[in-house]
Design a protein around this motif. Structure first.
Motif: not given
Length: 269
Positions: A53-61, A82-94
């Motif tokens: 919930a907070s990791a995804l917006p942090a990765a975008r930022a 992981r599924r949402e990070a992949e869908w959003r193409k956030l390769a910087n998020l583990r």
């Protein structure tokens, strides 16, 4: 509750947790990131990340030049993230299955954020001090907690409902509740100060929405109370739900108040 036990509870609660994510966890995670202000190129740890919930917006930022390590012990929630990070193409998020109270990264972080997680630490102070130890000089710790008088209203109804069918299980409610130590702006400010942090700010996020009894029960099944409800037989669970919904009716509870505090403190430079 140990960290592995908490991980097992939320691992089991993943389906109900996901139902509430669009209405509760994701909006509050976005609010947390809006206050913690991850900057382009920063290294971020999202502790007790859930499904991100907070990791995804942090990765975008932080962008492609930054990175976010998102840690939790609930593998099913990590799968969702992981599924949402992949869908959003956030390769910087583990998304990492790990215990944040013992996590040792190869280098320090600029920001550590923890949404509604510190009160699950076996020792809240020791766990939070470990998080601050992972920060660079001048780095910041952001902690999101429930505001007094909000979400805590639903817990007594659940306690009483379980007590009607299994009084022996309600002993767990008599244990000290760490969330009460950080449920006002003054308390959370003083607590962060006791950890050695400085330049502390606290923001209040008012967040309310209508609450139907069916949705309220799903919320309980997707939260820490799942560990208690899973100890009931199917018949006991059905009876507990009946008592819980009766409690909502008798107290005229038709709204969920998830108002929260987002506190940020800095380590010494």
């Amino acid at each position: 509750m140990t960290m592995p036990e908490a991980g097992e509870i939320f691992h089991a609660a993943h389906a109900e947790f996901a139902e509430w994510s669009p209405r509760l966890w994701r909006p509050l995670g976005e609010i947390t990131a809006a206050v913690s202000r991850p900057q382009p190129g920063e290294r971020v740890l999202d502790a007790c990340c859930g499904s991100g919930a907070s990791a995804l917006p942090a990765a975008r930022a932080v962008g492609a030049d930054g990175s976010v390590d998102a840690l939790d012990l609930a593998e099913n929630l990590l799968v969702q993230g992981r599924r949402e990070a992949e869908w959003r193409k956030l390769a910087n998020l583990r998304f990492i299955n790990g215990d944040v109270t013992t996590w040792q990264p190869p280098q320090p972080y600029d920001l550590v954020q923890c949404c509604y997680g510190v009160f699950f630490f076996p020792d809240m102070d020791a766990g939070a001090r470990h998080l601050t130890s992972l920060l660079r000089p001048g780095g910041r710790l952001a902690v999101t907690t429930w505001l007094e008088g909000g979400m805590e209203r639903i817990v007594p109804l659940a306690r009483d409902a379980v007590g009607e069918v299994r009084p022996d299980l309600t002993e767990s409610f008599d244990r000290p509740n760490s969330s009460e130590r950080v449920n006002t702006a003054g308390k959370v400010r003083d607590w962060l100060g006791s950890l050695g942090l400085e330049r502390i700010t606290v923001e209040t996020a008012t967040y309310r929405q209508p609450l139907h009894p069916d949705d309220a029960w799903t919320l309980l099944l997707g939260a820490a109370l799942r560990g208690l409800l899973d100890q009931l037989s199917p018949a006991e669970l059905s009876e507990a739900r009946r008592h819980f919904e009766g409690g909502m009716h008798s107290t005229a509870m038709s709204e969920l108040d998830a108002s929260s505090l987002v506190a940020v403190g800095h380590t010494a430079r």
